[in-house]
Design an enzyme around this catalytic site. Structure first.
Site, PDB file in Angstrom:
ATOM      1  N   SER A1053      45.433  57.338  66.885  1.00 54.34           N
ATOM      2  CA  SER A1053      44.556  56.671  67.840  1.00 54.34           C
ATOM      3  C   SER A1053      43.151  56.557  67.265  1.00 54.34           C
ATOM      4  CB  SER A1053      44.512  57.450  69.159  1.00 54.34           C
ATOM      5  OG  SER A1053      43.898  58.709  68.948  1.00 54.34           O
ATOM      6  N   HIS A1054      42.305  55.770  67.933  1.00 54.18           N
ATOM      7  CA  HIS A1054      40.940  55.534  67.448  1.00 54.18           C
ATOM      8  C   HIS A1054      40.164  56.833  67.286  1.00 54.18           C
ATOM      9  CE1 HIS A1054      37.049  53.493  67.040  1.00 54.18           C
ATOM     10  NE2 HIS A1054      36.584  54.411  67.871  1.00 54.18           N
ATOM     11  N   VAL A1055      40.224  57.697  68.298  1.00 57.73           N
ATOM     12  CA  VAL A1055      39.437  58.928  68.235  1.00 57.73           C
ATOM     13  C   VAL A1055      39.955  59.849  67.128  1.00 57.73           C
ATOM     14  CG1 VAL A1055      40.792  60.239  69.943  1.00 57.73           C
ATOM     15  CG2 VAL A1055      38.354  60.709  69.667  1.00 57.73           C
TER      16      VAL A1055
END
Length: 1449
Positions: A1053-1055
């Site tokens: 995911s992005h984070v």
């Protein structure tokens, strides 16, 4: 009944459960896997050869409707060959669409089931159908119709299909034996398209089995009588248990054979209960020779006056089994999906203004004039007018202002109270002018006034005409002197009270010698701070405010008695229905406040139990009707019913009043506590009486231990103070004699059934009796009651309920749970069909549901040392119970199917069972969280608004939704999941942590609820964030050196990418104890040391923190710079024109792959709108207005007004497309073989243009803007190209990192896979993807690390996607990918995923092939570039497609 009824017996009808003490019974061990739900063995007659081949033959029929265009390709039918099972027909329609029709012959009764399944993507698919009867050619319209069916032009039925994953399903149940076949067409309303069979109707013949006696259902009461007659004919012999069972079944067969020969149930009942048969013969039954009729005989058997071994058999035939054998069921049929009401309609109802009355206008004006705090405001209906009472507080004085629009002289007859309702004469010092003082009251005339103020005084009433009357309080009533009628004026008066000891004011009005009361009772106004609470309630947003205001205004009336409250609720049902879901939520909140004693139950009013019962009946009848007519609100209506209680049929309510007198007379206990209780029952019975009765029973059973009496009362919320608070107080303790014991236990036991019949909605025994029927004889003046059985109950259902009752107190609860759930499953179809006794069935279902919950809680001890399979058994039980109780349960049902699969895997020895079960557990938790969030969103605003107005205690409001959830199965399910989680993690070697970014870190611990709330914050000190919620799209704030969460964002995911790129430690902690320990260390300094599967942490001192900071050399990375791109002269370019000056790395990389990857890897065709096109479009003269507005907004943004970001995005969407852009983009797309949206019409091009603008607008989304600010990139220099690709309608999407990001191991590939499109993987969608690793030296041996728990998949029809491709996404040292939006032209369909039918989960060979091919593609692309790659792609029909690649950061 047991000695202890637990903490909440009162609330058996109030959303909580009865807790029983239990005796031990034998219970067999858990049977896991599919054996939990083994199919009941049913004898089937073999299919005769005459039906083979033509039972499902396809016949072309003339369609009874207007002509429609037929589908282009002709379907063909393939008949299955397994004649012993379901008969199925499969039709291949256009494209890859298939229609399968399954016909199940009747197994009991004469119900044929026809199941339809279509692999066709449409949200508005309908079955247009009719029935063909034997010997007929025309369509008839059966009465048995699924929910949502509508009659089409009186010629056909039209029934909606239900979405199930990517398919659409529908079930028909046909009971009419005259129906030979079903004919139908399929209509796609969204596309206005008919699906036919070779231009005509589909024709499916039903399977009718040969009727045998054993297939016929006979009412058990008739079998009882027939068995008794056989016993008499045989000379009343003493039977052995085997013989009595044989005789009982022989009686059943005799009746079944009669039915097969043509007799109806009605005929048989008439014969067995015939009263005028005087024929006597040698074989005539002996009891009948004594002069009683068969009808009287039946009554004697029912009442137990004639006891025979044969009749007793009914009660023990089922319960002799240690456990039932459950039928094999398709859990998918439990799915309830109903469309929500359009919010605009609800809004209209909620906000529709109403004209204010004269008094309401006066009150509004008066409130503006009063500058003191307003404590209370009430408007009462009086005769043809209204009465306003306004209470304010000023300088220690209580000011009471009264006003009325009645047009005759009015006198106030009033007093003051130090305890609510008390009448005390007011001090003479506070009497307004013109008042007189009486014994216990004062009298003050109203002044005639306009809204501007008083104009005249009405004379005091000081004369006594003939026939002087008196008040209830004993005060003489003087009648007012007559005066001129006051018209078009408001009469008012003011009273000031200096003594703070007074809590309220009781009063009545006097007019022309006539008393005006508040619907038969005194008026009463409270001096408490109700108005202050109202101001704290807010504006009522998120509620049916108009309805709640009406409830609040009528609460003083509702407090008189349950009769008043239930009648008011009944009057409000129509308005609640109009307000939709929020309206019923308001009714539920109000009833729940009542049920939990937050509101007054009875106040100064005497009401007969029969009147309460009748009011309950009226309300529950209306709720029953709403349950039928508004299926989308069934869950909340069911909850309302459980708070109200059943009410009594016939005169069962009156028996509460009468039966207590009989008990006193028969048992010689007419004084003391029993007499006080009798007076309370006569005045106003309530649910408290159930507890008092149980306390008496427990007291008597304990050999008259008074401590037991008080313990039962106190455990159920009844204290001495509450007993004294009743209008007819109970002062005394019971003082009964031992010689009364047996009679009182018998009679109070019977009385308990009467009390529960009225007050309890969830008592199992009374609910069963109400459905099965019972009769209670009258005695003296006491009326008799006869409750008839509910008709149409399933065959064997009565036996099943007997089994449940016989096992309800078993210590080992597994067999009981199976019986309870089987009963609910059998009952469920009846709940969705019209029935004048539907509410009795609903209350039975509520009681079964409640009993499941209490049984599970009792079974916790049984699980203390249980194996995982047994815990999974219990989880399945509770989840099935929950799915049977709620709407929109698709996710819960698929979780249930997942647990069934996990049990099967465990039983078969599958090594992955624990890993798979962990994924199902995670998904189940997400489903529970989603349900809790729905309850909170729906109920909490209404609870807070209404509760604040009504003065409900704040603690009760704070936990309102929480208590609702605790009262259901969700709380039990959550507890069971917590038991199993550590077991699964240990078995699957998952440990307590998942390490996403393995970086050593030291810093101060800070605890936050959501990472989103602090993503733009800058921490001055090194900070270890412990965040309860991390969704996956957030930024990690500056100064954060570590992020710990119990949430489970995807590793890709992005984070997660941000954490690894920023060298921030990031991990998920699965152990709640570890997490709590970390949270408890807030403010302290910790050192975190990650290993491959764990994090070791320890406290350090501040000097050590400073040392560690000093040891870290500051990064000397080069400053990131953006080069502003210019418009290159073309609005659109093809992939062979992609250069670094024209497009970003995303477009260039996909163009580079074409022709270089293996041939079995697909690369989508691409074109692009290059850099500078946005700026060129903005500068076009057709967009001058937009350009000016954007300039103003960007200036605001540069000055720090970040709220301008949203306004900028909305303004960008106002851009118009220059004609040249449209022309060039069309040429490039068509030249590359891509479809041009405009060919489908101008609306389709507008959709495409809007998607392009949304990509451009994403330059100003918050996450991207603040990310560029952090690294000091010039946001003005950021340019956005748009990559245009045709969407591949994916079965699966994947993201590959060719170096394992968690371990940094370059020898293995790490991949995550989801169903449908990849947005659920890279976006903030809850749940985990399937994850696996693959060693590069052995790409054919993927190793699954985790199974998927994502509940949602995104699917889309053939379309175009417009992908962001900025010049800020390929900078070395800065991961700009994923910051900006990619927008499909069409909206994706959100589909709830059923992993139990997903071959990637269920088929090991398929999984191995797909995962290996994904790994092979990733490895090939890494070799092509010579560096680790971050690759996105999809799988369609087994083929791998790569849609983009970039260097792995």
């Amino acid at each position: 009944m047991s000695n202890s009824i637990g903490n909440n017996l009162l609330y058996q009808g109030f959303l909580t459960s009865t807790v029983l003490e239990h005796k031990s019974r034998i219970s067999s061990p858990c049977v896991g896997g599919n054996s939990l739900f083994q199919q009941q063995v049913i004898a089937k007659s073999p299919l005769s050869s005459e039906f083979r081949g033509n039972r499902l033959k396809v016949q072309k029929k003339k369609i009874p409707m207007g002509k429609k265009r037929a589908i282009s390709s002709s379907p063909h039918a393939v008949l299955t060959t397994d004649a012993s099972s379901e008969l199925a027909e499969k039709f291949s329609l256009e494209g890859n669409t298939e229609l399968q029709v399954d016909v199940r012959p009747p197994t009991s009764g004469d119900v044929s089931v026809v199941d339809f399944q279509v692999t066709y993507s449409s949200d508005k698919l309908f079955l247009h159908w009719g029935a063909v009867k034997f010997g007929k050619d025309t369509w008839s319209l059966p009465n048995d119709r699924p929910d949502g069916t509508k009659v089409y032009k009186d010629k056909a039925l039209r029934t909606p299909f239900v979405k199930s994953g990517s398919n659409s399903i529908l079930r028909l149940e046909i009971r009419d034996a005259a129906i030979d076949a079903i004919e139908f067409l399929i209509y796609d309303e969204a596309r206005n398209k008919w699906i036919k069979y070779n231009g005509g109707n589909f024709h499916v013949k039903l399977s009718r089995k040969e009727i045998r006696g054993s297939d016929v259902s006979v009412a058990e009461d008739l079998v009882q009588i027939q068995a008794y007659l056989r016993w008499e004919r045989n000379g009343k012999q003493n039977y052995t248990p085997e013989k009595e069972k044989e005789e009982y079944e022989a009686a059943r067969r005799e009746l079944q054979d009669e039915i097969v020969r043509g007799a109806s149930i009605h005929d048989i009942r008439a014969r067995l209960t015939k009263t005028n048969d005087t024929t006597k013969g040698k074989e005539e039954p002996l009891e009948l020779e004594k002069g009683i009729t068969p009808d009287e005989l039946q009554k004697k058997i029912t009442k137990g006056e004639i006891k025979t071994q044969v009749v007793k058999h009914l009660k023990k035939s089922y319960s002799t089994a240690e456990r039932i054998q459950r039928k094999k069921r398709d859990f998918g049929l439990l799915i309830n999906k109903y469309p929500s009401s359009p919010p605009v309609q609800v809004q209209k109802v909620l906000e529709e203004p109403k004209a204010l009355s004269k008094i309401e206008l006066y009150a509004k004006e008066k409130e503006q004039q009063v500058h003191d705090p307003i404590l209370n405001k009430k408007i009462f209906k009086v005769d043809d007018g209204e009465l306003l009472v306004l209470v304010a507080k000023s300088s220690g004085k209580t000011k009471v202002h009264l006003a009325t629009d009645l047009n005759q002289p009015i006198t106030l007859h009033w007093a003051l109270s130090k305890t609510p309702g008390e009448w005390m004469a007011p001090p003479s010092s506070i009497l307004p002018p013109g008042s007189i003082i009486l014994d216990k009251a004062g009298e003050t005339p109203f002044s005639a006034s306009s809204s501007d103020g008083p104009t005249s005084k009405a004379p005091p009433s000081n004369t006594l005409p003939p026939g002087t009357s008196t008040l209830d309080k004993g005060v003489e009533i003087p009648i007012s002197a007559s005066s001129d009628v006051i018209t078009s004026m408001v009469q008012s008066l003011d009273i000031e009270i200096e003594d703070d000891n007074f809590v309220g004011m009781p009063f009545v009005l006097l007019s022309g010698g006539r008393w005006i009361k508040n619907q038969g009772a005194d008026f009463y106004v409270d001096f408490g701070a109700v108005k202050a609470a109202l101001k704290a309630a807010g504006d009522g947003s998120g509620t049916a405010k108009s309805l709640l205001d009406k409830i609040a205004a009528m609460e003083s009336e509702a407090q008189k008695s349950f009769m008043h409250r239930f009648n008011i609720a009944a009057d409000l049902i129509k308005e609640a229905t109009s307000a939709g879901e929020l309206g019923f939520a308001g009714i539920l909140v109000w009833m729940r406040f009542m049920a939990t004693r937050q509101l007054i139950w009875n106040k100064n009013y005497n009401v007969k139990p029969r009147e309460i019962s009748q009011a309950q009946n009226r309300l529950t009848d209306l709720l029953q009707n709403a349950f039928t007519s508004h299926p989308q609100y069934r869950e909340i209506l069911r909850m309302i019913m459980s708070t109200v209680g059943r009410g009594g049929e016939g005169d069962v309510g009156q028996r509460i009043r009468d039966e207590i007198l009989v008990i006193q007379r028969k048992n010689d206990c007419k004084g003391g506590m029993m007499e006080e209780w009798h007076q309370k029952l006569h005045n106003n019975t309530s649910p408290d009486d159930v507890v008092i009765c149980q306390a008496l029973i427990d007291y008597i059973k304990s050999d008259f231990d008074i401590g037991v009496y008080w313990r039962t009362l106190n455990e159920n919320g009844i204290t001495k103070e509450r007993l004294l608070s009743y209008d007819r107080a109970i002062h005394s303790e019971p003082n009964l004699r031992r010689d009364q014991k047996d009679g009182l236990l018998r009679d109070l036991g019977h009385y308990m059934r009467t009390l529960k019949a009225v007050h309890s909605g969830a008592d199992l025994e009374s609910a069963i009796a109400n459905c099965m029927g019972y009769r209670s004889e009258g005695e003296g003046f006491m009326v008799g009651v006869q409750i008839n059985p509910v008709s149409g109950l399933p065959s064997g259902f009565q036996d099943l309920l007997h089994f449940v009752l016989d096992h309800v107190e078993d210590k080992n609860v597994e067999a009981l749970l199976e019986g309870l759930l089987e009963a609910r499953e059998e009952l469920r179809p009846l709940l969705f069909k019209p029935n004048n006794r539907l509410k009795d069935l609903l209350f039975l279902d509520i009681a079964l549901d409640s009993t499941v919950r209490t049984a599970v809680e009792r079974g916790y001890e049984e699980l203390n040392n249980a194996n995982p399979e047994k815990i999974m058994c219990f989880i399945s039980f509770v989840l099935e119970n929950l799915a049977l109780s709620v709407d929109d349960n698709e996710d819960l049902v698929y979780c249930l199917k997942g647990w069934d699969q996990a049990l099967s895997m465990s039983k078969s020895g599958d090594n992955h069972w624990a890993l798979f079960a962990k994924a199902v557990l995670d998904r189940t938790r997400l489903a529970l969280a989603s349900k809790a969030e729905w309850y909170h969103h729906l109920l909490q605003p209404s609870a807070e608004y209404l509760g604040s107005i009504l003065g409900v205690e704040q603690w009760a409001l704070n936990i309102f939704t929480e208590e609702i959830i605790r009262a259901g199965s969700a709380a039990s399910l959550s507890s069971l999941l917590n038991r199993l989680d550590p077991v699964l993690r240990k078995t699957a070697n998952l440990g307590s942590w998942q390490i996403i970014s393995p970086v050593e870190a030291v810093g101060y611990v800070a605890v936050v609820n959501e990472l989103l709330s602090v993503q733009n914050k800058t921490y001055e000190k090194p900070t270890i964030l412990v965040a309860k919620s991390v969704k996956g799209e957030e930024e990690i704030p500056d100064g954060a050196v570590a992020l710990i969460t119990p949430d489970m964002p995807d590793v890709l995911s992005h984070v997660s990418v941000r954490a690894r790129n920023g060298k921030v430690c990031f991990a998920t902690c699965f152990d709640s104890n570890l997490l709590a320990d970390l949270q408890a260390k807030e403010g302290r300094i910790l050192l975190l040391k990650p290993t491959s599967s764990d994090i070791i942490y320890s406290e350090v001192k501040e000097i050590e923190l400073q040392s560690s900071i000093n040891l870290v050399e500051p990064e000397t990375s080069a400053t990131l710079r953006l080069v502003k791109k210019q418009f290159g002269g073309s609005y659109a370019i093809s992939s062979d024109e992609f250069t670094s000056e024209m497009v970003g790395a995303k477009s260039r990389n996909i163009a580079y792959l074409k022709g270089k990857v293996p041939s079995w890897v697909g690369i989508p065709t691409s074109v692009a709108l290059p850099f500078g096109v946005f700026e060129k479009v903005l500068s076009d003269e057709i967009n001058q207005g937009v350009a000016k507005e954007l300039q103003i907004l960007t200036n605001k943004l540069s000055e720090g007004e970040f709220s301008a970001l949203g306004e900028i995005r909305r303004t960008v969407l106002d851009l118009s497309a220059p004609a040249q852009l449209v022309k060039e983009l069309k040429e490039k797309m068509q030249g590359s073989g891509m479809p041009w949206p405009g060919d489908e019409g101008p609306k389709r091009w507008e959709q495409a243009w809007m998607a392009i603008k949304k990509v451009w607008a994403s330059k100003w989304n918050e996450r991207a803007y603040f990310s560029t600010r952090k690294v000091k990139l010039d946001h003005d220099y950021l340019c956005m190209a748009v990559l245009v690709q045709e969407i591949i309608n994916a079965d699966y999407a994947f993201v590959i990192h060719t170096t394992n990001p968690s371990s940094g191991d370059s020898t293995e590939i790490y991949t995550e896979v989801v169903r449908g499109l990849g947005e659920t993987l890279v976006g903030a969608y809850p749940g985990r993807a399937l994850s696996f690793i693959c060693k590069k030296k052995d790409l054919n041996s993927p190793q699954v690390l985790g199974y998927p728990s994502k509940p949602i998949g995104l699917f889309i029809k053939r379309s175009i996607i417009f992908r962001s491709d900025s010049n800020g996404e390929d900078l070395e040292g800065y991961a700009g990918a994923g910051l900006y939006d990619s927008v499909p032209m069409d909206e994706e369909d959100k589909v709830v995923i059923d992993y139990s039918s997903d071959p990637l989960i269920t088929d090991g060979n398929f999984r191995q092939t797909i995962l290996s091919n994904i790994a092979l593609a990733g490895n090939a692309i890494e070799e092509l570039y010579g560096s680790p790659q971050d690759i996105e792609g999809v799988v369609r029909d087994g083929k791998i497609y790569v849609v983009q690649t970039r260097p792995q950061m």
